[in-house]
Design a protein around this motif. Structure first.
Motif, PDB file in Angstrom:
ATOM      1  N   SER A   1     -22.882  19.024 -25.288  1.00 14.77           N
ATOM      2  CA  SER A   1     -22.747  17.722 -25.929  1.00 14.77           C
ATOM      3  C   SER A   1     -21.582  17.710 -26.922  1.00 14.77           C
ATOM      4  CB  SER A   1     -24.068  17.380 -26.638  1.00 14.77           C
ATOM      5  OG  SER A   1     -24.003  16.098 -27.182  1.00 14.77           O
ATOM      6  N   ASP A   2     -20.519  16.992 -26.559  1.00 15.40           N
ATOM      7  CA  ASP A   2     -19.328  16.903 -27.402  1.00 15.40           C
ATOM      8  C   ASP A   2     -19.521  15.731 -28.356  1.00 15.40           C
ATOM      9  OD1 ASP A   2     -16.762  16.369 -28.433  1.00 15.40           O
ATOM     10  OD2 ASP A   2     -15.768  17.118 -26.628  1.00 15.40           O
ATOM     11  N   GLU A   3     -19.732  16.049 -29.644  1.00 12.21           N
ATOM     12  CA  GLU A   3     -20.074  15.026 -30.633  1.00 12.21           C
ATOM     13  C   GLU A   3     -19.002  14.886 -31.702  1.00 12.21           C
ATOM     14  OE1 GLU A   3     -24.167  15.688 -31.830  1.00 12.21           O
ATOM     15  OE2 GLU A   3     -24.819  15.829 -29.728  1.00 12.21           O
ATOM     16  N   ILE A   4     -17.761  15.210 -31.323  1.00 11.71           N
ATOM     17  CA  ILE A   4     -16.664  15.253 -32.286  1.00 11.71           C
ATOM     18  C   ILE A   4     -16.402  13.891 -32.966  1.00 11.71           C
ATOM     19  CG2 ILE A   4     -14.864  14.937 -30.498  1.00 11.71           C
ATOM     20  CD1 ILE A   4     -14.366  17.393 -33.313  1.00 11.71           C
ATOM     21  N   TYR A   5     -16.820  12.793 -32.311  1.00  9.41           N
ATOM     22  CA  TYR A   5     -16.635  11.454 -32.914  1.00  9.41           C
ATOM     23  C   TYR A   5     -17.954  10.866 -33.418  1.00  9.41           C
ATOM     24  CZ  TYR A   5     -12.231  11.688 -30.289  1.00  9.41           C
ATOM     25  OH  TYR A   5     -11.014  12.078 -29.786  1.00  9.41           O
ATOM     26  N   ASP A   6     -18.952  11.693 -33.755  1.00  8.46           N
ATOM     27  CA  ASP A   6     -20.315  11.160 -33.918  1.00  8.46           C
ATOM     28  C   ASP A   6     -20.487  10.074 -34.989  1.00  8.46           C
ATOM     29  OD1 ASP A   6     -20.194  12.968 -36.045  1.00  8.46           O
ATOM     30  OD2 ASP A   6     -22.159  13.869 -35.646  1.00  8.46           O
TER      31      ASP A   6
ATOM     32  N   VAL B   1     -13.344  22.345 -31.550  1.00  9.21           N
ATOM     33  CA  VAL B   1     -14.149  22.148 -30.334  1.00  9.21           C
ATOM     34  C   VAL B   1     -13.453  22.790 -29.130  1.00  9.21           C
ATOM     35  CG1 VAL B   1     -14.954  20.375 -28.714  1.00  9.21           C
ATOM     36  CG2 VAL B   1     -15.378  20.108 -31.154  1.00  9.21           C
ATOM     37  N   THR B   2     -12.136  22.793 -29.150  1.00  8.05           N
ATOM     38  CA  THR B   2     -11.402  23.373 -28.026  1.00  8.05           C
ATOM     39  C   THR B   2     -11.796  24.834 -27.791  1.00  8.05           C
ATOM     40  OG1 THR B   2      -9.610  21.852 -28.488  1.00  8.05           O
ATOM     41  CG2 THR B   2      -9.079  23.722 -27.089  1.00  8.05           C
ATOM     42  N   GLU B   3     -11.927  25.614 -28.858  1.00  9.32           N
ATOM     43  CA  GLU B   3     -12.336  27.014 -28.663  1.00  9.32           C
ATOM     44  C   GLU B   3     -13.805  27.100 -28.237  1.00  9.32           C
ATOM     45  OE1 GLU B   3     -11.312  31.180 -30.775  1.00  9.32           O
ATOM     46  OE2 GLU B   3     -12.777  29.982 -31.879  1.00  9.32           O
TER      47      GLU B   3
ATOM     48  N   TRP C   1      -6.317  21.691 -38.956  1.00  8.95           N
ATOM     49  CA  TRP C   1      -6.979  22.863 -39.529  1.00  8.95           C
ATOM     50  C   TRP C   1      -7.658  23.722 -38.474  1.00  8.95           C
ATOM     51  CZ3 TRP C   1      -9.675  20.753 -44.616  1.00  8.95           C
ATOM     52  CH2 TRP C   1      -8.666  20.305 -45.474  1.00  8.95           C
ATOM     53  N   ARG C   2      -7.871  23.123 -37.324  1.00 12.44           N
ATOM     54  CA  ARG C   2      -8.448  23.816 -36.175  1.00 12.44           C
ATOM     55  C   ARG C   2      -9.771  24.493 -36.529  1.00 12.44           C
ATOM     56  NH1 ARG C   2      -7.901  21.181 -33.442  1.00 12.44           N
ATOM     57  NH2 ARG C   2      -8.063  22.380 -31.535  1.00 12.44           N
ATOM     58  N   LEU C   3     -10.739  23.709 -36.917  1.00 16.04           N
ATOM     59  CA  LEU C   3     -12.043  24.271 -37.222  1.00 16.04           C
ATOM     60  C   LEU C   3     -13.176  23.408 -36.667  1.00 16.04           C
ATOM     61  CD1 LEU C   3     -12.719  26.927 -38.874  1.00 16.04           C
ATOM     62  CD2 LEU C   3     -13.987  25.347 -40.316  1.00 16.04           C
TER      63      LEU C   3
ATOM     64  N   ASN D   1     -17.048   8.497 -26.403  1.00 10.61           N
ATOM     65  CA  ASN D   1     -16.218   9.067 -25.347  1.00 10.61           C
ATOM     66  C   ASN D   1     -14.716   8.875 -25.569  1.00 10.61           C
ATOM     67  OD1 ASN D   1     -14.887   8.667 -22.421  1.00 10.61           O
ATOM     68  ND2 ASN D   1     -16.587  10.104 -22.315  1.00 10.61           N
ATOM     69  N   ASN D   2     -13.995   9.900 -25.201  1.00  8.31           N
ATOM     70  CA  ASN D   2     -12.555   9.847 -25.019  1.00  8.31           C
ATOM     71  C   ASN D   2     -12.362   9.992 -23.513  1.00  8.31           C
ATOM     72  OD1 ASN D   2      -9.819  10.249 -24.948  1.00  8.31           O
ATOM     73  ND2 ASN D   2      -9.821  12.184 -26.065  1.00  8.31           N
ATOM     74  N   PRO D   3     -11.738   9.084 -22.801  1.00  8.17           N
ATOM     75  CA  PRO D   3     -10.829   8.026 -23.237  1.00  8.17           C
ATOM     76  C   PRO D   3     -11.440   6.627 -23.316  1.00  8.17           C
ATOM     77  CG  PRO D   3     -10.594   8.292 -20.882  1.00  8.17           C
ATOM     78  CD  PRO D   3     -11.670   9.266 -21.329  1.00  8.17           C
TER      79      PRO D   3
ATOM     80  N   LEU E   1     -14.054  19.505 -37.618  1.00  6.21           N
ATOM     81  CA  LEU E   1     -13.358  18.793 -38.693  1.00  6.21           C
ATOM     82  C   LEU E   1     -12.300  17.806 -38.205  1.00  6.21           C
ATOM     83  CD1 LEU E   1     -12.686  21.606 -41.353  1.00  6.21           C
ATOM     84  CD2 LEU E   1     -14.709  20.156 -41.050  1.00  6.21           C
ATOM     85  N   SER E   2     -11.987  17.836 -36.894  1.00  6.18           N
ATOM     86  CA  SER E   2     -10.785  17.127 -36.440  1.00  6.18           C
ATOM     87  C   SER E   2     -10.841  15.617 -36.583  1.00  6.18           C
ATOM     88  CB  SER E   2     -10.480  17.472 -34.985  1.00  6.18           C
ATOM     89  OG  SER E   2     -10.048  18.805 -34.899  1.00  6.18           O
ATOM     90  N   LYS E   3     -11.981  14.999 -36.316  1.00 10.79           N
ATOM     91  CA  LYS E   3     -11.958  13.543 -36.240  1.00 10.79           C
ATOM     92  C   LYS E   3     -12.594  12.894 -37.464  1.00 10.79           C
ATOM     93  CE  LYS E   3     -10.163  14.324 -32.188  1.00 10.79           C
ATOM     94  NZ  LYS E   3      -8.877  13.948 -31.636  1.00 10.79           N
TER      95      LYS E   3
HETATM   96  N1  PLP Z   1     -13.349  16.674 -27.603  1.00  9.47           N
HETATM   97  C1  PLP Z   1     -12.929  15.418 -27.447  1.00  9.47           C
HETATM   98  C2  PLP Z   1     -13.770  14.436 -26.714  1.00  9.47           C
HETATM   99  C3  PLP Z   1     -11.674  15.030 -27.955  1.00  9.47           C
HETATM  100  O1  PLP Z   1     -11.250  13.788 -27.780  1.00  9.47           O
HETATM  101  C4  PLP Z   1     -10.877  15.975 -28.641  1.00  9.47           C
HETATM  102  C5  PLP Z   1      -9.550  15.616 -29.176  1.00  9.47           C
HETATM  103  O2  PLP Z   1      -8.988  14.599 -28.926  1.00  9.47           O
HETATM  104  C6  PLP Z   1     -11.377  17.267 -28.783  1.00  9.47           C
HETATM  105  C7  PLP Z   1     -12.613  17.575 -28.254  1.00  9.47           C
HETATM  106  C8  PLP Z   1     -10.585  18.328 -29.462  1.00  9.47           C
HETATM  107  O3  PLP Z   1     -11.196  18.635 -30.642  1.00  9.47           O
HETATM  108  P1  PLP Z   1     -10.745  19.827 -31.586  1.00  9.47           P
HETATM  109  O4  PLP Z   1      -9.600  19.344 -32.394  1.00  9.47           O
HETATM  110  O5  PLP Z   1     -11.982  20.058 -32.385  1.00  9.47           O
HETATM  111  O6  PLP Z   1     -10.381  20.968 -30.709  1.00  9.47           O
END
Ligand code: PLP
Length: 405
Positions: A212-217, A110-112, A252-254, A184-186, A243-245
């Protein structure tokens, strides 16, 4: 040029030197204590793989096999075709969206995706609406590209739901997009469908896309995640996931982004993102094979992992709320809790976190590191097993009792 001990120093860019990342910043004083032989309980970094979580076996196997079978070349810039098909299947199944593999861009997590999106939207001075408090790269990356992160309020008493009236007040003629981080983070908030619908309506009124950041969906406790992509009719939504969460493969950074854009309003932005994707060549090739196995494979591992996380959440929530001077909302998703420092001698949340570190030997992140709305709060993760959380909470409770007399 600056002179340092008679040596001419090469000056770095202000843009890069201006970057702040609170989560890692508190690590330095913790390291100093560890050098002195003091054991620190680290509840600061949101990496499940540092605790008792691992990517599922079928994904690990697929990654190894991909390497052994020779998938070690540069792939397509937009990502592996089969993976993009698997992403389409997943997004259709979860969110009911109507997309094709052409609407998907695979990224180094998601970072990229965030780098691509802000890089493609910002020339200088554009404003991005972000939740306050917010995961720090939203502030850092928007600023890096010359934009202005503008925090909209989230309401603590309502489980940190976005304040859509405040969001409306923050819209100007420079506003370029609305970012939604859910779960949400945090704060661990899970946004209500009604709130998401209001955000979509607001975005529609001002012709703004939603990021829309859905990394924890799938990482929710009582409720279920709702994606704005499942509600939109004409407002463009860029969904990000990876793949991160929920696949427990942080290293793996994907990840990926997909465009849900029924009226094709993002056509030019997508062209810009395609250009950014091409100059970085491609995402990790074997990791994409592992992602296919993950997306198409069983997800039963998640049930066991979520049961562990729920037990840990319930434990830390109870302990924190029983402590003098601290109160907290119950997280509904992800693995963070964001308590409030109600009383005590500290002038700032950073002072509190450093005092806790030095005297209770537990490492949290100060709330103000997450920007507006984080003041006089701190963030803890609850990824650690209950006995570890118990030791941390015992130390913190003793410390709070001492400080509050
Ligand atoms: N978005 C949110 C809300 C996060 O909390 C994090 C990591 O903690 C990321 C993105 C980073 O995700 P990624 O590892 O896919 O770059």
């Amino acid at each position: 040029h600056d002179l340092c001990g008679g040596v001419v120093m090469i000056r770095p860019s202000n843009r890069a030197m201006g970057i702040e990342y609170a989560i890692r910043d508190v690590v330095l004083p913790a390291r100093e204590l560890e050098k002195q032989g003091i054991k620190i309980i680290k509840l600061n970094i949101g990496d499940p793989v540092k605790f008792d979580f691992q990517p599922p076996e079928h994904m690990k196997k697929a990654y190894c096999e991909a390497i052994m079978e020779g998938h070690n070349y540069y792939g397509d810039s937009e990502g592996d075709k089969e993976l993009r098909e698997a992403i389409v299947e997943r997004e259709k199944k979860k969110n009911g969206v109507d997309i094709t593999p052409e609407d998907v861009q695979v990224t180094a997590a998601v970072t990229e995706a965030l780098q691509f999106i802000f890089g493609a939207l910002i020339d200088g001075g554009e404003e991005i609406l972000i939740p306050g408090p917010s995961y720090p790269p939203y502030v850092g990356l928007v600023k890096f590209y010359g934009g202005v992160p503008k925090a909209y309020k989230t309401i603590e008493e309502e489980g940190w739901q976005p304040d859509v009236d405040d969001m409306r007040r923050k819209v100007t003629d420079k506003t370029k997009a609305i970012a939604v981080i859910n779960p949400n983070n945090p704060t661990g908030a899970l946004y209500e469908k009604k709130t998401l619908q209001e955000i979509i309506d607001l975005a529609g009124e001002y012709d703004l896309p939603i990021i829309s950041d859905e990394i924890y969906d799938f990482m929710t406790y009582e409720g279920k995640h709702v994606s704005p992509s499942s509600l939109t009719k004409d407002v463009p939504v860029i969904v990000m996931n990876g793949l991160s969460k929920i696949y427990f493969a942080t290293g793996w950074r994907l990840g990926y982004m997909c465009f849900i854009d029924p009226e094709n309003k993002l056509a030019e932005v997508r062209e810009a993102i395609g250009k950014l994707a091409r100059i970085r060549l491609c995402p990790n090739t074997p990791a994409q094979k592992a992602a296919i196995a993950g997306l198409r494979g069983p997800m039963d591992y998640l049930e066991e992992y979520m049961a562990k996380l729920k037990e840990r959440r319930d434990y830390i929530y109870k302990r924190l709320n029983e402590m003098p001077g601290i109160s907290t909302q119950k997280p509904q998703g992800a693995f963070y809790i964001f308590p409030k420092i109600e009383e005590g001698p500290w002038k700032s949340d950073k002072e509190f976190v450093l005092d806790v570190l030095h005297n209770a030997h537990v490492l949290f992140v100060h709330g103000s590191g997450f920007g507006e709305g984080g003041e006089m709060h701190f963030r803890s993760i609850f990824l650690a097993p209950v006995p570890v959380l118990e030791e941390a909470m015992d130390n913190l409770e003793k410390f709070m009792k001492e400080r509050l007399g």
